[in-house]
Design an enzyme around this catalytic site. Sequence first.
Site, PDB file in Angstrom:
ATOM      1  N   LYS A 111      -8.497  -8.012   8.771  1.00 19.10           N
ATOM      2  CA  LYS A 111      -9.265  -8.923   9.951  1.00 19.10           C
ATOM      3  C   LYS A 111      -9.502  -7.600  10.666  1.00 19.10           C
ATOM      4  O   LYS A 111      -8.942  -6.972  10.332  1.00 19.10           O
ATOM      5  CB  LYS A 111      -8.236  -9.793   9.958  1.00 19.10           C
ATOM      6  N   HIS A 120       1.309  -1.520  -0.263  1.00 20.18           N
ATOM      7  CA  HIS A 120      -0.428  -0.293   0.030  1.00 20.18           C
ATOM      8  C   HIS A 120       0.441   1.467   0.074  1.00 20.18           C
ATOM      9  O   HIS A 120       0.770   2.142  -0.354  1.00 20.18           O
ATOM     10  CB  HIS A 120      -1.777  -0.084   1.238  1.00 20.18           C
TER      11      HIS A 120
END
Length: 501
Positions: A416, A350
């Site tokens: 998550k 990212h």
Amino acid sequence: MRVIKESDLIDSIAEALQYISYYHPPDFIRAMAAAWEREENPGAKQAMAQILVNSRMCAMGRRPICQDTGTANVVIEVGAQARLELSGSLQDAVDEATRRAYQLDTNPLRASVVTDPFGTRKNSGDNTPAMLTTEIVAGDTVSVHVAAKGGGSENKAKFTVLNPSASIADWVVQTVETLGAGWCPPGILGIGVGGSADKAMKLAKASLNDPIDLHDLIRRGPSNRTEELRLEIAERVNALGIGAQGLGGLTTVLDVKIHSFPTHAASLPVGLIPNCAATRHVHFTLDGSGPARFEAPDLADWPEVLLDKAGANTRKLNLDDLNDEVVASLKPGQTILASGTLYTGRDAAHKRMVEMLDRGEELPVDLKGRAIYYVGPVDAVGDEVIGPAGPTTSTRMDKFTDQILGATGLKLMVGKAERGPVALEAIAKHKAAYLIAVGGAAYLVSKAIKDAKPIAFQDLGMEAIYELKVEDMPLTVAVDSEGNSIHKTGPAEWKRVPILA
């Protein structure tokens, strides 16, 4: 004087690290199975079922329980009457054991340690150095505790110095309520009380190696203040309703462990370290007769759990046919079986993508109308397509979310735990959605991946971008296109007044 050979120490630690990578402690399995039996929230119960099924699969296949195979935490207590033969430092010996364990061909473990915490954060490649603690104690043997501690739960460690008259339970409960689900509950809380700042954290970490006996304690009742405090904290934390994976439910902690030590009259240091659903540790003693031996646990300790893949709230999702209408139809708490193309990308990927966008460069992968999975898998072995590939904590990607969604047209993110306010705002703004896979079920999740090939940033190792082909990958909708989060509504629904209030 007993002589403990360096080779026996190295062989034993290396074998212990392998052993705990695929065997949960039996007491943890019994506690998780009991929590699964009691759970009333279907989503949380299904998450615990995945953890239990994954654990049994790992025990049978001898593959890692979690893709985050952790830092090697080794505590060595050397008896004053023992002679430990070493050719170098004790750290050198433990690092050699770690290197052997993490680079074993038949079950490679993911190297997660970076050598420069300030700048380049270059991966050491073999998970060294280990986190070593040593002490000289009475006796003529060498006692060794070996644990593998994942980053998700370690990142939630907290420390404070309370006023001596303050309530430890109040601080712990208030703190746990702010931790979110990144530590992958249900798990264990390790608490250290007293000593100094460093001593309290050491006590907290050591307490996580204690056997799970909360329900035995409940049955017989407390016999001292420490046990009273354990019961109070466990009851109050479970009453928060956080539940498995933060979805809401009856069980957030399987046990609360407390170690204490004398402290300054003006101080009350308290350390808190949670252990996740991938609790991994073992203890052995060396007496000079050879390396430690580790017996495989009885598979009968694992309950026969069947996953409900066709429940009333289950929906099939084609990842190759995502559009605004499909994404808008996803509802928080909904169980998804996803099939199609799924790209991987976590922290380093990212960061690099954002840097490329800032420079006006074209990304190496077209994410328009696609889904991305926050994961750093374990290397594959044999005929595996990919090694254990469970999700990483998604909040670390929050600061990139608005730019990535806006610039690429990405539609779905999979990770998550909860998303923070910045990410929730971005998800609603760009009409995307966020789904979660179960942390602590990495081997099970990997079986839904039918093909995997690196397509960008291969120099990042386990953080490279892969193109995955998945089939019926079990997921849960966590945030819908309006920014509504199951991690807010779930715990709110299951929160209750504790019995000990």
